[in-house]
Write an enzyme that holds these catalytic residues in place. Structure first.
Site, PDB file in Angstrom:
ATOM      1  N   SER A  82       0.845  -1.182   0.000  1.00 29.77           N
ATOM      2  CA  SER A  82       0.000   0.000   0.000  1.00 29.77           C
ATOM      3  C   SER A  82       0.884   1.237   0.000  1.00 29.77           C
ATOM      4  O   SER A  82       2.099   1.160   0.155  1.00 29.77           O
ATOM      5  CB  SER A  82      -0.908  -0.003   1.219  1.00 29.77           C
ATOM      6  OG  SER A  82      -0.120   0.213   2.360  1.00 29.77           O
ATOM      7  N   VAL A  83       0.242   2.365  -0.212  1.00 31.29           N
ATOM      8  CA  VAL A  83       0.959   3.638  -0.187  1.00 31.29           C
ATOM      9  C   VAL A  83       1.733   3.759   1.128  1.00 31.29           C
ATOM     10  O   VAL A  83       2.877   4.218   1.157  1.00 31.29           O
ATOM     11  CB  VAL A  83      -0.046   4.794  -0.329  1.00 31.29           C
ATOM     12  CG1 VAL A  83       0.677   6.125  -0.341  1.00 31.29           C
ATOM     13  CG2 VAL A  83      -0.872   4.623  -1.584  1.00 31.29           C
ATOM     14  N   SER A 113     -37.549 -49.296 -43.897  1.00 32.89           N
ATOM     15  CA  SER A 113     -36.653 -50.429 -43.641  1.00 32.89           C
ATOM     16  C   SER A 113     -36.400 -51.203 -44.923  1.00 32.89           C
ATOM     17  O   SER A 113     -35.271 -51.653 -45.180  1.00 32.89           O
ATOM     18  CB  SER A 113     -37.247 -51.358 -42.583  1.00 32.89           C
ATOM     19  OG  SER A 113     -37.355 -50.663 -41.367  1.00 32.89           O
ATOM     20  N   HIS A 164      -4.902  -0.490  -2.302  1.00 34.69           N
ATOM     21  CA  HIS A 164      -6.161  -0.210  -1.605  1.00 34.69           C
ATOM     22  C   HIS A 164      -7.290  -1.095  -2.108  1.00 34.69           C
ATOM     23  O   HIS A 164      -7.040  -2.211  -2.549  1.00 34.69           O
ATOM     24  CB  HIS A 164      -6.501   1.281  -1.675  1.00 34.69           C
ATOM     25  CG  HIS A 164      -6.821   1.732  -3.058  1.00 34.69           C
ATOM     26  ND1 HIS A 164      -8.077   2.109  -3.419  1.00 34.69           N
ATOM     27  CD2 HIS A 164      -6.047   1.828  -4.163  1.00 34.69           C
ATOM     28  CE1 HIS A 164      -8.049   2.430  -4.712  1.00 34.69           C
ATOM     29  NE2 HIS A 164      -6.848   2.279  -5.165  1.00 34.69           N
ATOM     30  N   LYS A 211       5.572   2.058  -1.051  1.00 36.26           N
ATOM     31  CA  LYS A 211       5.765   1.394  -2.341  1.00 36.26           C
ATOM     32  C   LYS A 211       6.208   2.383  -3.427  1.00 36.26           C
ATOM     33  O   LYS A 211       7.167   2.134  -4.151  1.00 36.26           O
ATOM     34  CB  LYS A 211       4.474   0.700  -2.777  1.00 36.26           C
ATOM     35  CG  LYS A 211       4.617  -0.024  -4.096  1.00 36.26           C
ATOM     36  CD  LYS A 211       3.472  -0.955  -4.331  1.00 36.26           C
ATOM     37  CE  LYS A 211       2.151  -0.235  -4.289  1.00 36.26           C
ATOM     38  NZ  LYS A 211       1.900   0.552  -5.490  1.00 36.26           N
ATOM     39  N   SER A 218     -38.384 -40.356 -37.055  1.00 35.91           N
ATOM     40  CA  SER A 218     -37.911 -38.992 -36.798  1.00 35.91           C
ATOM     41  C   SER A 218     -38.914 -37.933 -37.273  1.00 35.91           C
ATOM     42  O   SER A 218     -38.685 -37.255 -38.269  1.00 35.91           O
ATOM     43  CB  SER A 218     -36.530 -38.752 -37.424  1.00 35.91           C
ATOM     44  OG  SER A 218     -36.444 -39.234 -38.745  1.00 35.91           O
ATOM     45  N   LEU A 248     -43.376 -42.071 -42.112  1.00 38.42           N
ATOM     46  CA  LEU A 248     -44.301 -42.695 -41.158  1.00 38.42           C
ATOM     47  C   LEU A 248     -43.944 -44.165 -40.923  1.00 38.42           C
ATOM     48  O   LEU A 248     -43.265 -44.786 -41.746  1.00 38.42           O
ATOM     49  CB  LEU A 248     -45.727 -42.613 -41.704  1.00 38.42           C
ATOM     50  CG  LEU A 248     -46.316 -41.199 -41.809  1.00 38.42           C
ATOM     51  CD1 LEU A 248     -47.601 -41.225 -42.642  1.00 38.42           C
ATOM     52  CD2 LEU A 248     -46.590 -40.637 -40.418  1.00 38.42           C
TER      53      LEU A 248
END
Lengths: 622, 310
Positions: free
Chosen positions: A21-22, A463, A103, A26, A530, A457
């Site tokens: 801190s100040v 198939s 801070h 620093k 689907s 359907l």
């Protein structure tokens, strides 16, 4: 000052961070370092003298702290409010100092400064010993991957240069430093105000200290990583020059690279070899971390910004669910569930914070329960990404493990994050085997992989058609597989019923299986009712364009019901089979299928022939 | 080339200049990738020369994917303009030149209107006009953090509100090598690839790479007059020499280049790059000392930046 620009005696570069801190002095310490390195010019000194008389706190002496204060507002308040960068140099090293305030905004600013720093100077006021902020600063430094620390015990002049005070602070710091895994910790007693132990020989005021002084230590501390790590390069920009130069520009994030090296491109997983390392000053035989280069590859692979080039021998991890530590930097708090953009390297991905595991108490390192993260808070979160990304754990590589979160609307940076590990490694194996790519499989099989998706359907003849197509393909020597609705429901999907949600899941699983088979090089024939367009669109989205053929087996409901090969329509009409497509659940016919087959007008064999033609036209069959 | 070899052997950049160069190239490539319509602000000085050289390197073998823009004031040294046009031609780059037409029409000049008004109208307003007219979304500049205390806090990607104003509070954190170019409607970006370079780095790099610079940086006998503590070069007859003033031939050079009536020369014998570097290592005054504009008001750089200055 002769400064060789290359060779073993070239001047190096050290980026460091000052935390405190100040009140710890620093700014005075940085001012003193600049002063000792003769980085303060006469006119700056004259301005300092003027400013010292106006704002200073040191009486007649120039207040060196004022040198490092920037904005008018903060100068008047006597605090620094942001990260400021300072520069000075000696013949041995250039220094870039990130000066961050101590801070209330410290976490955000310190994390920013620490992200590019190799070393942190942790400043302690000798009178106050270790404060909670000392723990905070050390923890943030460790979190951001700083491995070297200087514990600068300042204001020794105010404790009578007492050795016992220094030793007590050093001893108290040792267990913390050990717990945080720093590779080196150097404790130095200093007086920034009086210039003691900042540069030159140890100060005569502290004859008991015969260690290194601060500036010589910063000039010589070894910051080379223990191991260079595997090659990584996020692609920034693709450089094209007609007719055929294509280079991938980027800064090497880890490891080294040389022509001929095997590399993998992520996320596509394509493999290639490095061709050239191109620079304006000529091709390089090798390049390493931190260098900005342009690579060419031996193969013609599709690469864009955001891709990662990596060592094929040691590729990065690959996942879409990650555990990460976040430093929250925005005024609006983090709320789990929100969606953001995540940028790592040069790639951007949509992301949601799916869980906030806990907040980390910065002073103690202890986890504590939290429902939100406020500005300057740190927390462990789970990230759910829109797609899997390549990454390395942050401790292995800062550039491929560090990320920012960006607000989608304002573009603001909301948080900085460090990836710790993957949570779901399933996709981790996705890159494996990519060294045999799709082209290789196609060569082996003599055709491309593709999915033929029959929809229609129940009883429409899907198939039968699937079976005829399968036989015709096998006759041609193709590798095929049929995924049939009824068969899949007996195995993979036997846990699913016929509610709308289950049908969606049913399609999703089948689509994923089909994709795997197509990746494996097969022609996959899917025969599924689907009924919903959205589900078929989802299935299509899993495949590259041209690899998915939607075939509408178009037989009128009355005809299907008339055929009723399995007696299902009868059951449904009798109310014994709820959610039956066509009866009490809708069928949404495709709007733009690749092919529509009217079974009333075309025999199954003729239908199969039409399909073979479609596959030839699409480049699937030779 | 010795640098290349050293790098290759150690397989990593070895010197501070290698690392600074790599960082700047990375930033220039980010600009090219993240913005639709960027421009490089070319002010002809040594920093611009380094910036241009880095841009040539960053996209090699392609040319830089952005044009150069010079915001002229009509008061630059004649040698600067000649150098500008020659470099653009040699490198085959598109050069746009803009002079604030209203300022020109009003006859705004540094002699009658003072440095503050001249700079505001011809430089700050002129720049804003040019950026708006071409709809540039990012402007690359050669400013360095070591130039001035307020610049020390400047981001590499500096966000400007609609109208180009700089809001210190709105600046984004910059971590690792992640530079965030996302903006809201109407916002623009100023980008400073040389943020972490010092004046000495710039000169050492110019020497190492053999980058051409305007000859005004090298000491030569030049006609100068002393005015308000600055040594002004008499570049043309617009300077209006007062009855008390004496024009003398002196051995001078310039540390920075701007409008000639606002840029003070220094007395120097340094006629080569080596001599300049040696002089700088011994120098006891900062680079912008010769710039009148910085001394008009205390904290004046912050004020100018808020108004859209670079």
């Amino acid at each position: 000052m002769a400064l060789p620009d290359s060779g073993p005696s070239a001047r190096g570069l050290l980026r460091f961070l000052t935390c405190g801190s100040v009140d710890d002095g620093k700014s005075s310490l940085i001012g003193r370092l600049l002063f000792e390195a003769r980085a303060i010019m006469d006119d700056q000194m004259a301005k300092l003298d003027r400013d010292s008389r106006k704002h200073g706190t040191t009486g007649a002496a120039p207040d060196l702290a004022l040198l490092v204060d920037g904005l008018q507002a903060e100068r008047e308040q006597g605090i620094t409010i942001d990260v400021a960068y300072r520069f000075f140099g000696t013949p041995r090293r250039k220094f870039i100092v990130a000066d961050t305030p101590g801070h209330e905004q410290y976490t955000r600013n310190m994390a920013t400064g620490a992200s590019t720093a190799d070393l942190a100077i942790i400043l302690v006021d000798a009178r106050k010993r270790l404060l909670p902020q000392t723990f905070r600063h050390s923890r943030i430094a460790a979190l951001l991957g700083i491995r070297h620390v200087v514990l600068a015990v300042n204001k020794m002049d105010l404790v009578g240069y007492d050795q016992a005070v220094f030793e007590a602070i050093r001893a108290a710091y040792a267990p913390l430093a050990q717990g945080l895994g720093f590779r080196s910790v150097e404790s130095i007693p200093v007086s920034a105000l009086n210039g003691c132990n900042i540069a030159g020989a140890p100060a005569s005021t502290m004859p008991w200290y015969q260690g290194v002084t601060l500036l010589p230590y910063l000039e010589t501390v070894d910051i080379t990583p223990a191991a260079p790590g595997p090659f990584r390069m996020p692609v920034q920009h693709v450089i094209r020059v007609a007719p055929d130069f294509r280079g991938y520009a980027g800064t090497i994030a880890g490891g080294t690279v040389a022509p001929g090296d095997s590399v993998v491109v992520l996320p596509s997983g394509r493999a290639s070899r490095v061709g050239r390392i191109v620079t304006m000053a000529g091709d390089l035989p090798r390049a390493g971390a931190g260098q900005a280069v342009t690579l060419t590859l031996a193969d013609d692979v599709d690469i864009a910004r955001g891709d990662l080039l990596a060592s094929a021998e040691s590729p990065p991890e690959f996942a879409d669910q990650l555990a990460a530590d976040l430093v929250w930097m925005a005024e609006t708090p983090l709320l789990p569930g929100r969606r953001y953009l995540l940028r790592v390297g040069t790639s951007e991905t949509g992301v949601a914070i799916t869980a906030l595991k806990h907040e980390i108490d910065i002073a103690t390192g202890e986890p504590r329960a939290a429902r939100a993260l406020a500005m300057n808070a740190i927390g462990r979160v789970t990230l759910g990404l829109d797609r899997a990304i390549p990454f390395d754990p942050y401790e292995s590589c800062r550039e491929t493990g560090g990320f920012i979160l960006i607000d989608r609307e304002s573009g603001d940076v909301l948080a900085a994050g460090m990836i710790r590990h993957a949570l779901r490694r399933a996709s981790n194996i996705a890159w494996q085997g990519f060294s045999v790519d799709r082209a290789a499989r196609a060569r082996l099989k003599g055709h491309q992989g593709a999915a033929i998706w029959f929809t229609g359907l129940s009883g429409s003849g899907k198939s039968t058609l699937a079976d005829r197509l399968d036989r015709a393909l096998v006759r041609e020597g193709c590798h095929t597989y049929v995924l049939d609705g009824d068969n899949i429901r007996h195995g993979l999907n036997r846990d699913l019923g016929f509610t709308e949600a289950d049908r969606v899941e049913n399609i999703r699983r089948v689509a994923e299986v089909a994709r795997l088979f197509v990746d494996a090089g097969l022609i996959v024939i899917v025969s599924f009712i689907s009924p919903f367009r959205a589900d078929r669109a989802m299935a299509r989205s899993l495949f590259e364009p041209g690899r998915f053929f939607e075939v509408f087996v178009d037989t009128p409901l009355e005809e299907c019901e008339r055929r009723d090969p399995k007696g299902l329509y009868a059951k449904a009409r009798a109310g014994k089979l709820p959610n039956f497509t066509g009866i009490d659940q809708p069928y949404e016919p495709p709007e733009t299928p690749e092919l529509r087959i009217m079974t009333g007008e075309l025999s199954p064999e003729a239908g199969a022939e039409r399909l073979l033609g479609l596959l030839r036209g699409g480049g699937i069959l030779p | 080339m010795s640098t290349r070899r050293a790098m290759a052997e150690d397989s990593a950049p070895v010197s501070d200049l290698d690392l600074l160069e790599a960082e700047s190239i990375h930033i220039l490539r980010e600009v090219a990738a993240q913005f639709a319509n960027p421009v490089l602000l070319y002010s002809i000085g040594k920093d611009s020369s380094v910036l241009l050289h880095l841009a040539m390197k960053a996209f090699y073998p392609a040319p830089p994917p952005f044009p150069l823009l010079h915001v002229d004031t009509g008061w630059k040294f004649r040698e600067m303009i000649a150098f500008r046009d020659r470099r653009a031609r040699e490198l085959g780059l598109r050069l746009l030149v803009h002079i604030n037409p209203e300022g020109l029409a009003r006859g705004i000049n540094p002699l009658d209107h003072g440095s503050a008004l001249h700079t505001d109208i011809m430089k700050t307003q002129g720049l804003r006009q040019a950026l708006d007219a071409h709809r540039f979304d990012a402007a690359i500049g050669g400013a360095r953090r070591d130039e001035e205390a307020v610049r020390a806090k400047e981001r590499v990607f500096s966000l400007r509100a609609p109208g180009h104003g700089w809001e210190p509070r709105r600046q984004r954190p910059e971590l690792w090598r992640l530079y965030n170019g996302r903006m809201a409607q109407g916002e623009t970006m100023r980008v400073f690839p040389l943020s972490n370079w010092t004046e000495l780095d710039v000169w050492r790099y110019i020497a190492r790479e053999g980058i051409p610079v305007v000859p005004l940086y090298f000491a030569r006998p030049r006609p100068v007059v002393e005015r308000n503590g600055l040594l002004l070069m008499v570049d043309d007859d617009r300077l209006r020499i007062g009855p008390e003033e004496i024009v003398r031939e002196r051995m001078v050079r310039f540390r920075t280049l701007g409008c000639y009536p606002l840029t003070g020369a220094i007395v120097s014998e340094a006629a080569t790059l080596e001599a300049i570097i040696a002089e700088m290592a011994e120098s006891r005054s900062s680079e912008r000392q010769g710039r009148a504009i910085d001394h008009d008001q205390s904290g004046s750089m912050e004020k100018k930046k808020r108004e859209g200055y670079f």
